[in-house]
Scaffold this motif. Sequence first.
Motif, PDB file in Angstrom:
ATOM      1  N   PHE A   1       0.846  -1.182   0.000  1.00 26.54           N
ATOM      2  CA  PHE A   1       0.000   0.000   0.000  1.00 26.54           C
ATOM      3  C   PHE A   1       0.883   1.233   0.000  1.00 26.54           C
ATOM      4  O   PHE A   1       2.053   1.155   0.345  1.00 26.54           O
ATOM      5  CB  PHE A   1      -0.906   0.016   1.231  1.00 26.54           C
ATOM      6  CG  PHE A   1      -2.192  -0.740   1.023  1.00 26.54           C
ATOM      7  CD1 PHE A   1      -2.624  -1.081  -0.248  1.00 26.54           C
ATOM      8  CD2 PHE A   1      -2.971  -1.109   2.101  1.00 26.54           C
ATOM      9  CE1 PHE A   1      -3.803  -1.777  -0.436  1.00 26.54           C
ATOM     10  CE2 PHE A   1      -4.155  -1.815   1.915  1.00 26.54           C
ATOM     11  CZ  PHE A   1      -4.568  -2.141   0.647  1.00 26.54           C
TER      12      PHE A   1
ATOM     13  N   LYS B   1      -1.917  11.115  -3.240  1.00 25.31           N
ATOM     14  CA  LYS B   1      -1.596  11.542  -4.616  1.00 25.31           C
ATOM     15  C   LYS B   1      -0.672  10.534  -5.300  1.00 25.31           C
ATOM     16  O   LYS B   1      -0.894  10.144  -6.444  1.00 25.31           O
ATOM     17  CB  LYS B   1      -0.933  12.940  -4.595  1.00 25.31           C
ATOM     18  CG  LYS B   1      -1.948  14.061  -4.483  1.00 25.31           C
ATOM     19  CD  LYS B   1      -2.282  14.658  -5.856  1.00 25.31           C
ATOM     20  CE  LYS B   1      -3.633  15.349  -5.875  1.00 25.31           C
ATOM     21  NZ  LYS B   1      -3.738  16.485  -4.969  1.00 25.31           N
TER      22      LYS B   1
ATOM     23  N   SER C   1      -0.349   7.447  -4.444  1.00 26.53           N
ATOM     24  CA  SER C   1      -1.121   6.220  -4.578  1.00 26.53           C
ATOM     25  C   SER C   1      -1.960   6.237  -5.849  1.00 26.53           C
ATOM     26  O   SER C   1      -2.007   5.253  -6.593  1.00 26.53           O
ATOM     27  CB  SER C   1      -2.009   6.065  -3.343  1.00 26.53           C
ATOM     28  OG  SER C   1      -2.936   5.044  -3.531  1.00 26.53           O
ATOM     29  N   LEU C   2      -2.599   7.369  -6.109  1.00 28.59           N
ATOM     30  CA  LEU C   2      -3.438   7.483  -7.307  1.00 28.59           C
ATOM     31  C   LEU C   2      -2.577   7.359  -8.562  1.00 28.59           C
ATOM     32  O   LEU C   2      -2.954   6.704  -9.528  1.00 28.59           O
ATOM     33  CB  LEU C   2      -4.192   8.818  -7.307  1.00 28.59           C
ATOM     34  CG  LEU C   2      -5.237   8.979  -6.204  1.00 28.59           C
ATOM     35  CD1 LEU C   2      -5.877  10.352  -6.283  1.00 28.59           C
ATOM     36  CD2 LEU C   2      -6.312   7.914  -6.308  1.00 28.59           C
ATOM     37  N   TRP C   3      -1.400   7.975  -8.515  1.00 28.83           N
ATOM     38  CA  TRP C   3      -0.522   7.927  -9.682  1.00 28.83           C
ATOM     39  C   TRP C   3      -0.045   6.493  -9.921  1.00 28.83           C
ATOM     40  O   TRP C   3      -0.035   6.007 -11.057  1.00 28.83           O
ATOM     41  CB  TRP C   3       0.648   8.898  -9.489  1.00 28.83           C
ATOM     42  CG  TRP C   3       1.633   8.858 -10.614  1.00 28.83           C
ATOM     43  CD1 TRP C   3       2.962   8.601 -10.544  1.00 28.83           C
ATOM     44  CD2 TRP C   3       1.351   9.072 -12.013  1.00 28.83           C
ATOM     45  NE1 TRP C   3       3.527   8.635 -11.787  1.00 28.83           N
ATOM     46  CE2 TRP C   3       2.565   8.922 -12.709  1.00 28.83           C
ATOM     47  CE3 TRP C   3       0.186   9.365 -12.738  1.00 28.83           C
ATOM     48  CZ2 TRP C   3       2.657   9.047 -14.096  1.00 28.83           C
ATOM     49  CZ3 TRP C   3       0.284   9.491 -14.110  1.00 28.83           C
ATOM     50  CH2 TRP C   3       1.495   9.341 -14.780  1.00 28.83           C
ATOM     51  N   TYR C   4       0.316   5.790  -8.841  1.00 23.66           N
ATOM     52  CA  TYR C   4       0.688   4.385  -8.982  1.00 23.66           C
ATOM     53  C   TYR C   4      -0.492   3.583  -9.530  1.00 23.66           C
ATOM     54  O   TYR C   4      -0.307   2.634 -10.288  1.00 23.66           O
ATOM     55  CB  TYR C   4       1.096   3.795  -7.625  1.00 23.66           C
ATOM     56  CG  TYR C   4       2.443   4.260  -7.120  1.00 23.66           C
ATOM     57  CD1 TYR C   4       3.408   4.725  -7.987  1.00 23.66           C
ATOM     58  CD2 TYR C   4       2.743   4.209  -5.759  1.00 23.66           C
ATOM     59  CE1 TYR C   4       4.638   5.145  -7.522  1.00 23.66           C
ATOM     60  CE2 TYR C   4       3.966   4.620  -5.286  1.00 23.66           C
ATOM     61  CZ  TYR C   4       4.918   5.093  -6.170  1.00 23.66           C
ATOM     62  OH  TYR C   4       6.124   5.499  -5.699  1.00 23.66           O
ATOM     63  N   GLY C   5      -1.694   3.987  -9.109  1.00 22.38           N
ATOM     64  CA  GLY C   5      -2.889   3.313  -9.603  1.00 22.38           C
ATOM     65  C   GLY C   5      -2.981   3.422 -11.119  1.00 22.38           C
ATOM     66  O   GLY C   5      -3.257   2.442 -11.806  1.00 22.38           O
ATOM     67  N   VAL C   6      -2.745   4.635 -11.636  1.00 16.53           N
ATOM     68  CA  VAL C   6      -2.780   4.831 -13.095  1.00 16.53           C
ATOM     69  C   VAL C   6      -1.750   3.929 -13.754  1.00 16.53           C
ATOM     70  O   VAL C   6      -2.020   3.228 -14.738  1.00 16.53           O
ATOM     71  CB  VAL C   6      -2.504   6.313 -13.436  1.00 16.53           C
ATOM     72  CG1 VAL C   6      -2.419   6.500 -14.931  1.00 16.53           C
ATOM     73  CG2 VAL C   6      -3.598   7.189 -12.856  1.00 16.53           C
TER      74      VAL C   6
ATOM     75  N   ASP D   1      -0.434   1.175 -12.538  1.00 14.29           N
ATOM     76  CA  ASP D   1      -0.823  -0.232 -12.406  1.00 14.29           C
ATOM     77  C   ASP D   1      -1.872  -0.611 -13.445  1.00 14.29           C
ATOM     78  O   ASP D   1      -1.886  -1.723 -13.947  1.00 14.29           O
ATOM     79  CB  ASP D   1      -1.370  -0.502 -10.998  1.00 14.29           C
ATOM     80  CG  ASP D   1      -0.265  -0.550  -9.966  1.00 14.29           C
ATOM     81  OD1 ASP D   1       0.909  -0.556 -10.368  1.00 14.29           O
ATOM     82  OD2 ASP D   1      -0.583  -0.575  -8.759  1.00 14.29           O
ATOM     83  N   MET D   2      -2.782   0.344 -13.733  1.00 13.26           N
ATOM     84  CA  MET D   2      -3.801   0.060 -14.746  1.00 13.26           C
ATOM     85  C   MET D   2      -3.139  -0.212 -16.096  1.00 13.26           C
ATOM     86  O   MET D   2      -3.469  -1.173 -16.769  1.00 13.26           O
ATOM     87  CB  MET D   2      -4.734   1.255 -14.901  1.00 13.26           C
ATOM     88  CG  MET D   2      -5.809   1.326 -13.848  1.00 13.26           C
ATOM     89  SD  MET D   2      -6.808   2.772 -14.200  1.00 13.26           S
ATOM     90  CE  MET D   2      -7.707   2.906 -12.686  1.00 13.26           C
TER      91      MET D   2
ATOM     92  N   GLU E   1       5.927   3.384  -0.431  1.00 10.03           N
ATOM     93  CA  GLU E   1       5.080   2.206  -0.285  1.00 10.03           C
ATOM     94  C   GLU E   1       5.570   1.338   0.871  1.00 10.03           C
ATOM     95  O   GLU E   1       6.722   1.431   1.293  1.00 10.03           O
ATOM     96  CB  GLU E   1       5.084   1.383  -1.582  1.00 10.03           C
ATOM     97  CG  GLU E   1       4.199   1.983  -2.646  1.00 10.03           C
ATOM     98  CD  GLU E   1       4.031   1.079  -3.844  1.00 10.03           C
ATOM     99  OE1 GLU E   1       2.944   1.070  -4.419  1.00 10.03           O
ATOM    100  OE2 GLU E   1       4.988   0.386  -4.220  1.00 10.03           O
TER     101      GLU E   1
END
Lengths: 286, 398
Positions: free
Chosen positions: B16, B21, B23-28, B30-31, B48
């Motif tokens: 995690f 912010k 986290s959201l960027w890593y989310g993008v 990861d997508m 992380e």
Amino acid sequence: MTSQQSPLPVKIYKRQNKARVFSLLKETLQDLWGSHFLAWQFAKRDISSQYRQSYLGIIWLFLTPLASAAIWIFLNSSGTLAIADTGMPYPVYVFSGTLIWSMLLEAINSPTVSTNAARSILSKINFPKEALILSGIYKLLFNSSVKVVLLVVFIFVFGVGFHWSLLLFPLVLCCAILVGTAFGLLLTPIGLLYTDVSRLITMALSLVMYLTPVMYGIPDSGIMKTIMTYNPFTPLVTTLRDVTVGQDVQFLSYFIGLTGAGIVLLLISLVIYRISIPVIVERLSA
Amino acid sequence: MAGEVLVKVEGVSKKFCKDLKTSLWYGVKDMFMGIKGHDTDGELRPKEFWAVKDINFELRRGECLGLIGHNGAGKSTLLKILNGLINPDAGTVTMRGRVGALIELGAGFNPILTGRENIYNNGAVLGFTRKEIDAKVEAIIDFSEIREFIDMPVQNYSSGMKVRLGFAVAAQMEPDVLIIDEVLAVGDLGFVLKCFRTIDVLLKNTAVIFVSHNMPMISRVCDQVILLENGEEAYHGGDVSKGIDDYYKKFVNNHANIVYDAGVLELEKIQIVDANKSPTDSINWGETLSIEICLGIKKNIDIPIFKLVIFDKEQRPVAVLKKNETNSHLKISNHKLHFRITHERNQLTKGIYTLSLVVFKANSIEALLRVNQVLQFQVTHEEDHYQSFLLDAHYKPI
């Protein structure tokens, strides 16, 4: 214990180090098919709860397009704006325009809205996420059918009358909704992470409306003509309107091409959506 | 087929991010990686941390795994991975059969709609078909015991009624793997008991993963536990009581805690002694519990009254030692009160206990001294019980 495995369904969760678009697509379509009861139930829940707390009920569905159409009718009839001949009574033109536009807008927003509304259960229960998109489409079809009834009433009141092409309307509408949903769904994953995206879309679409033949036709020449001709919303709006009033379809090949592209885009968007949901749950669940 | 492996977890880890912010960027990222395939092995990126690290276990039909640990140890994250809500960053989870999760009751409820309509909503989310719900709706209403209000909007239900309805729907699941998070805290006693009866029935044919902070419940139903600490397995095994003891040790506060002091007495020494009068902190079941106390007396008073309460590791008071009689011959000498309390043949079950001491003024309810956790001791025995007492019993034919 025997070495024979039981016929129970097996699910494997692991980090995916290889792209596997086709198996994902297959799973997506299976889930989409398998989730229609859930989607139906979601749609029924949202529609009935929406109107149970309201006296005006479904009137709200066409109040906004009706109001904005009324403004344009007033602007035109009072001479404030001189709008070129549209080939049909102007109220029919502008009302069909605003209604169709509102349906497209809804189609684009629907995947994001449905997914966002389900955020609390997304992080707790494993259910086919495709049901959310499907329920969005069901709700869209319900809302649209109400609007279409009103549109037909309008046609008869203003003396346009019945044309056989009206029977094509449901098919054309489905194609338009498909294109809108595919586009909206493509932006949903990123839009769920960043609220900027939905604000940007709202803003952009309200500007794009003026570049689309919603309230006025395409001018005969000039830069506006070029923009409006190539604007992908143009064939969606005009084709729907043309079959309603029985005019020749102006952008038929563009419309068919757009529909084909929409189908491909929808499949791609569905796969991306499926991959993205766990990431979204991970990043946003409380 | 009993005994088949239904859940297999191999080296599962999840990271995690501490900053939204980022986290959201890593989310993008990861997508995108999810679409084209990850090219890294999922090592930590800046900011992380591992929320769950290298968890391994196997669970067969009929077994129950308890997942314990303090808040934020990674229990819920692990449950989400097991339930397929989020993907692990490393390792593999294999789930065989229908998975049911009691993580949130009443998911999909809409407050405006009636209870009956919401049975359909909730049932659909849990994966029932319309036919299944049609067939079960009466059983669900009966189970929830709120038939009278079933056509009332759910927003007018009490929280207990909502949980009742939610559990009644969930109880109709026939899962192969059942994941239970702490959901049954609401609801009145009768309903909680009913829930546990239902779970007991499910336990036999199901592999259950059970998260709870209620240790007696864990020791009652589980046959293996994983104690999570900072996402890692601090203990994993079939010795449930060992896992529970380790869990409690994380919270043990060994400092005596003086809650009230009237300034009359001073506790100089308190200890447990064995048969040879030497200090100890461990006694066997069935032996005598002897406590020696030495008090300094600062003011001239009568012999006070003593009350010692025994708490178990969950801080539940399980027993109280009888107070001293006026004729117990205690004496104050040299401003000191020195005495021994004995309790013969103690029947406390194996475990760790703490004592708290209250001293009252003679013939009064006025407290002079209150000390919590004044002493900790262990009772040893070869048998493990989650009950507080193992009472001696004799069996004879008649």
